[in-house]
Motif scaffolding. Structure first.
Motif, mmCIF file in Angstrom:
data_model
loop_
_atom_site.group_PDB
_atom_site.id
_atom_site.type_symbol
_atom_site.label_atom_id
_atom_site.label_comp_id
_atom_site.label_asym_id
_atom_site.label_seq_id
_atom_site.Cartn_x
_atom_site.Cartn_y
_atom_site.Cartn_z
ATOM 1 N N ARG A 62 0.623 -1.226 -0.254
ATOM 2 C CA ARG A 62 -0.515 -0.098 -0.231
ATOM 3 C C ARG A 62 1.193 1.155 -0.240
ATOM 4 O O ARG A 62 0.113 2.368 -0.388
ATOM 5 C CB ARG A 62 -0.997 -0.158 1.223
ATOM 6 C CG ARG A 62 -2.014 -0.792 0.779
ATOM 7 C CD ARG A 62 -3.066 -0.910 2.030
ATOM 8 N NE ARG A 62 -3.317 -2.451 2.773
ATOM 9 C CZ ARG A 62 -3.523 -2.875 3.964
ATOM 10 N NH1 ARG A 62 -2.425 -2.687 4.930
ATOM 11 N NH2 ARG A 62 -4.446 -4.201 3.785
ATOM 12 N N ALA A 78 -2.139 8.444 -0.141
ATOM 13 C CA ALA A 78 -2.770 7.978 0.832
ATOM 14 C C ALA A 78 -2.428 8.134 2.362
ATOM 15 O O ALA A 78 -1.434 8.359 2.491
ATOM 16 C CB ALA A 78 -3.049 6.453 1.327
ATOM 17 N N GLN A 114 -5.085 4.145 6.941
ATOM 18 C CA GLN A 114 -5.830 2.791 5.531
ATOM 19 C C GLN A 114 -6.410 3.089 7.391
ATOM 20 O O GLN A 114 -6.374 2.706 8.185
ATOM 21 C CB GLN A 114 -5.046 1.548 6.205
ATOM 22 C CG GLN A 114 -4.037 1.793 6.724
ATOM 23 C CD GLN A 114 -2.812 0.180 6.846
ATOM 24 O OE1 GLN A 114 -2.240 0.648 6.462
ATOM 25 N NE2 GLN A 114 -3.345 -0.829 7.324
ATOM 26 N N ASP A 138 -7.623 -3.905 -1.346
ATOM 27 C CA ASP A 138 -8.086 -2.812 -1.000
ATOM 28 C C ASP A 138 -8.906 -1.900 -1.616
ATOM 29 O O ASP A 138 -8.336 -2.009 -3.098
ATOM 30 C CB ASP A 138 -5.811 -2.143 -1.156
ATOM 31 C CG ASP A 138 -5.589 -3.003 0.411
ATOM 32 O OD1 ASP A 138 -6.317 -3.632 0.802
ATOM 33 O OD2 ASP A 138 -4.651 -3.302 0.173
ATOM 34 N N HIS A 166 -9.691 1.759 -2.601
ATOM 35 C CA HIS A 166 -9.117 3.326 -2.475
ATOM 36 C C HIS A 166 -9.666 4.739 -2.661
ATOM 37 O O HIS A 166 -10.033 4.772 -3.591
ATOM 38 C CB HIS A 166 -7.549 3.685 -3.303
ATOM 39 C CG HIS A 166 -6.020 2.830 -2.408
ATOM 40 N ND1 HIS A 166 -5.221 3.615 -2.710
ATOM 41 C CD2 HIS A 166 -5.893 2.117 -3.126
ATOM 42 C CE1 HIS A 166 -4.197 2.729 -1.938
ATOM 43 N NE2 HIS A 166 -4.777 1.199 -2.452
ATOM 44 N N VAL A 214 -8.053 7.456 1.746
ATOM 45 C CA VAL A 214 -7.389 6.529 2.615
ATOM 46 C C VAL A 214 -7.991 4.658 2.030
ATOM 47 O O VAL A 214 -8.364 5.107 1.356
ATOM 48 C CB VAL A 214 -8.887 6.456 4.039
ATOM 49 C CG1 VAL A 214 -9.519 5.465 4.749
ATOM 50 C CG2 VAL A 214 -8.686 8.342 4.727
ATOM 51 N N VAL A 215 -6.763 4.205 2.692
ATOM 52 C CA VAL A 215 -7.390 2.634 1.893
ATOM 53 C C VAL A 215 -8.558 1.814 3.376
ATOM 54 O O VAL A 215 -7.871 1.844 4.374
ATOM 55 C CB VAL A 215 -5.819 1.721 1.849
ATOM 56 C CG1 VAL A 215 -6.118 0.431 1.694
ATOM 57 C CG2 VAL A 215 -4.563 2.531 1.511
ATOM 58 N N ASP A 268 -9.288 -1.923 3.952
ATOM 59 C CA ASP A 268 -9.031 -3.184 3.419
ATOM 60 C C ASP A 268 -10.270 -4.295 3.297
ATOM 61 O O ASP A 268 -10.780 -4.477 5.060
ATOM 62 C CB ASP A 268 -7.454 -4.078 4.426
ATOM 63 C CG ASP A 268 -7.504 -5.785 3.819
ATOM 64 O OD1 ASP A 268 -8.100 -6.184 3.302
ATOM 65 O OD2 ASP A 268 -6.261 -5.648 4.134
ATOM 66 N N VAL A 275 -8.447 5.432 11.823
ATOM 67 C CA VAL A 275 -7.378 5.496 10.727
ATOM 68 C C VAL A 275 -6.060 4.997 10.450
ATOM 69 O O VAL A 275 -5.952 6.190 11.415
ATOM 70 C CB VAL A 275 -7.372 6.650 9.588
ATOM 71 C CG1 VAL A 275 -7.022 6.453 8.914
ATOM 72 C CG2 VAL A 275 -9.250 6.902 9.216
#
Length: 298
Positions: free
Chosen positions: A162, A218, A221, A242, A244, A252-253, A255, A280
């Motif tokens: 990432r 980013a 996450q 993931d 994005h 922000v990622v 998952d 986050v």
């Protein structure tokens, strides 16, 4: 009463990524789509079970785990698994591949020939090339040969993948350079299993498939989903599991493996609110340097 959906994970098909739901529904994830959902205030993450069977005790599981399974179901799920190396009699032919995720991030792996590039899409491989094809155990021995002789790992942590997606080399040739170099070193090794047929190096690039060209860095996450939390953002790119997402807080990622086991609803504020109330985790190091009802839910 709000419609509740249970996510069964993200899958890659010939049409691109899609979220799958208990009951068989699917949500395509084209770039530019809004991804918006919330966890009810009394929500609890429940084990997703093993090998198509529900967890017999409906065990609560950690919000931070990407497996979504309790200890017993995780053990059962891996008890007959090629990935876990607990099966040796699969008659299908297997490919040995080299996958590249960013500068200096190469791994070796195997996947059933019939799956095509699905395994590479699921892992978020930016570029990959095939080394050879043959029986499962021959593919495994070749994988071990590269690990021992060339110190090629068989895993790259997702956090590292990432962190570099917004700072990849601009051209496909540059992105394929390390794959070609490692392929040449690998085929020069002695000790290859006789039953493995070697493949020429023909790198395959996934930058356009994932939507990584021009991807902004980013800021972090999503670390976990929490009861009462929500997310709402525009999908900029999808790579592996993931997403994005562009939010008012930045990119922000998410998952999607964190979504399994939760009951999800449309945010109270409605899609388009830009809400982000899940924890986050900020990126560090390379990331900073790179510095119907179903349709209503997604």
């Amino acid at each position: 009463m709000a419609q509740v959906w249970k996510c069964a994970g993200l899958r890659w098909s010939s049409d691109g990524p899609e979220l799958r739901w208990d009951g068989g529904r699917r949500s395509a994830l084209p770039r530019g789509k809004r991804v918006a959902f919330a966890v009810p205030a009394d929500g609890v993450r429940i084990c997703v079970g093993a090998r198509g069977n529900p967890c017999p005790v409906r065990a609560a599981v950690s919000a931070r785990g990407t497996g979504g399974r309790c200890e017993e179901c995780a053990r059962l799920d891996r008890a007959h698994s090629v990935a876990a190396d607990t099966i040796a009699d699969d008659p299908r032919p297997y490919h040995v591949y080299l996958a590249w995720f960013g500068p200096g991030m190469l791994k070796v792996g195997i996947t059933a020939v019939e799956r095509g590039s699905a395994r590479l899409l699921e892992q978020g491989a930016v570029c990959f090339g095939l080394l050879g094809a043959g029986p499962l155990m021959a593919a495994r021995r070749t994988e071990e040969l590269l690990r021992a002789a060339l110190r090629v790992p068989d895993r790259i942590p997702y956090a590292e993948k990432r962190a570099v997606r917004s700072a990849l080399p601009a051209s496909a040739d540059e992105r394929a350079a390390e794959v070609r170099e490692l392929h040449a070193r690998a085929v020069a090794l002695g000790g290859w299993p006789e039953s493995l047929t070697r493949e020429p190096c023909v790198p395959v690039d996934h930058v356009d498939v994932f939507g990584l060209a021009g991807l902004p860095p980013a800021v972090g996450q999503v670390g976990e989903l929490v009861a009462g939390g929500a997310v709402d953002g525009e999908l900029l790119a999808a790579a592996g599991p993931d997403l994005h997402l562009l939010t008012p807080a930045g990119v922000v990622v998410l998952d999607t493996r964190l979504m399994t086991g939760w009951e999800l609803v449309t945010p109270a504020a409605g899609p388009g609110s830009g809400e982000l109330s899940f924890p986050v985790r900020p990126f560090k190091g390379a990331a900073q340097a790179a510095a119907g009802v179903q349709d209503e839910l997604f």
